[in-house]
Design an enzyme around this catalytic site. Structure first.
Site, PDB file in Angstrom:
ATOM      1  N   TYR A 297      30.174  51.651  35.784  1.00  0.00           N
ATOM      2  CA  TYR A 297      30.988  50.728  36.578  1.00  0.00           C
ATOM      3  C   TYR A 297      31.645  49.695  35.667  1.00  0.00           C
ATOM      4  CZ  TYR A 297      32.107  48.191  40.925  1.00  0.00           C
ATOM      5  OH  TYR A 297      32.739  47.602  41.986  1.00  0.00           O
ATOM      6  N   TYR A 341      40.420  50.941  41.335  1.00  0.00           N
ATOM      7  CA  TYR A 341      39.261  50.147  41.726  1.00  0.00           C
ATOM      8  C   TYR A 341      38.920  50.496  43.162  1.00  0.00           C
ATOM      9  CZ  TYR A 341      36.531  45.959  42.955  1.00  0.00           C
ATOM     10  OH  TYR A 341      35.563  45.097  43.391  1.00  0.00           O
TER      11      TYR A 341
END
Length: 388
Positions: A297, A341
């Site tokens: 991430y 995102y």
């Protein structure tokens, strides 16, 4: 799922379908529409139909409830529906919840989804605005008056301490940005397709909150992503090679807050990621050397380095050098820095593609993918593997 012993979930469920909308800065449609499109695409990829679905999992901080998505997507009766808290930290936990439901017989086919207009609508990067009072919000109240108003400012506190502790400069964060954009440049689905960067580009980008520059921060995206989870046995009868859930974990550390855990003993690591790492390694019986590709991430580059260190790929303060050495194929879709995102859900899809052998940046012989979810918050992680 104890933090003290291995669990038995691994090998009982698999991701069999992935689907997404385009990734843009202005989708021109509702978040519900994005969710339904992504769910439909994932079911098509899995060779299933809406009537096969009896479970849905999504995040909180979401405007498209499970029952509404079920109605709009043509899904009938549901025996399982669930929501995971803490923003991007929820990503891998949606698959864990789906796998638990499948393994226990609560549901047969569960779809995990995330969809938002995060660029043209509510922008998470804008920080805290018009927040209703909550118990956990009290922690933010200690920091907002001093000007720590946005996620970038919260991460910058830990990033600055990391650099100071290990005698490093901000260029180590640039290693992550360069790798992500290199992979995005070869990915037609990525927003930054065809746009690689160099370390010089990173160093020339403007400060956001020192020591974070613009290219240390993920983009903001409109779009949707969905994943289909079912049993390994059923997966073998479906058209795509399954990505088996080898291990799944959630984790929160001591003195955990949402992005502002500044009162821990140290700021150079991510204890919540450490909890997840120990659970994944314990339950899978694997070690860092067994991982073929890492999908970490990357909302902010410093936390990628800390994740590598928490998982044991390298020692404390060595993450930048590890990335620079290309010691592990990393974020081969371009990550949230380069592709989109979507609170990490697109990263899980990339891990599935690596197991299938269909990534645009395919790692030869990839049989095990590590995926992580949002950091600085209670988080989650997965190890996905090939069947058999």
């Amino acid at each position: 799922m104890s933090v003290r012993r291995a669990d038995s979930l691994g090998g009982k469920a698999a991701i069999v379908g992935i689907g997404a909308t385009e990734f843009s800065k202005n989708s021109g449609r509702s978040e519900l529409k994005l969710a339904v499109e992504a769910v439909g695409a994932a079911l098509d990829d899995a060779g299933l139909i809406p009537a096969d679905v009896d479970g849905l999992v999504t995040f909180t901080m979401d405007t498209s409830p499970e029952i509404t998505v079920a109605q709009a997507a043509g899904i009938g009766e549901l025996s399982f529906f669930s929501r995971i808290h803490y923003g991007g930290g929820a990503a891998c936990a949606t698959v864990q919840q789906a796998a638990l439901a499948v393994a226990s017989g609560v549901a047969d086919v569960v779809v995990c989804y995330r969809a938002f207009n995060e660029r043209s609508g509510r922008r998470f990067g804008s920080g805290v605005q018009r927040r209703e009072p909550t118990a956990e919000g009290a922690a933010l109240g200690w920091n907002l008056p001093s000007g720590l108003l946005t996620p970038a400012s919260w991460v910058a506190m830990a990033a600055q301490r990391y650099l100071h502790t290990y005698g490093l400069g901000p260029e180590v964060f640039g290693q992550v940005a360069v790798v992500g954009r290199r992979h995005a440049a070869r990915n037609p689905a990525a927003y930054f397709h065809g746009q690689p960067i160099t370390l010089a580009d990173h160093a020339a980008s403007r400060w956001i909150v020192e020591p974070l520059r613009l290219l240390d921060c993920c983009q903001e995206t409109d779009g949707g992503q969905a994943l289909v989870v079912t049993s390994v046995e059923r997966a073998r009868d479906l058209p795509r090679p399954p990505a088996v859930v080898v291990a799944a974990a959630q984790g929160a550390g001591r003195s955990q807050e949402q992005m502002t855990s500044f009162y821990r003993d140290g700021l150079t690591g991510l204890p919540e990621t450490g909890v997840v790492a120990r659970q994944l390694w314990r339950s899978s019986g694997l070690a860092p050397a067994d991982i073929d590709v890492g999908i970490l991430y990357d909302h902010f580059t410093p936390f990628v380095l800390m994740q590598l260190e928490e998982f044991g790929f390298c020692g404390p303060g060595e993450g930048g050098a590890f990335v620079a050495a290309d010691a592990l194929p990393l974020n081969t879709h371009g990550g949230q820095l380069g592709e989109a995102y979507l609170h990490g859900m697109n990263g899980i899809a990339e891990a599935v593609r690596q197991i299938r052998g269909t990534s645009v940046n395919q790692v030869a012989g990839a049989a095990r993918s590590l995926v992580t979810a949002g950091t600085g918050v209670p988080t989650s992680g997965l190890i996905l593997g090939a069947d058999g």
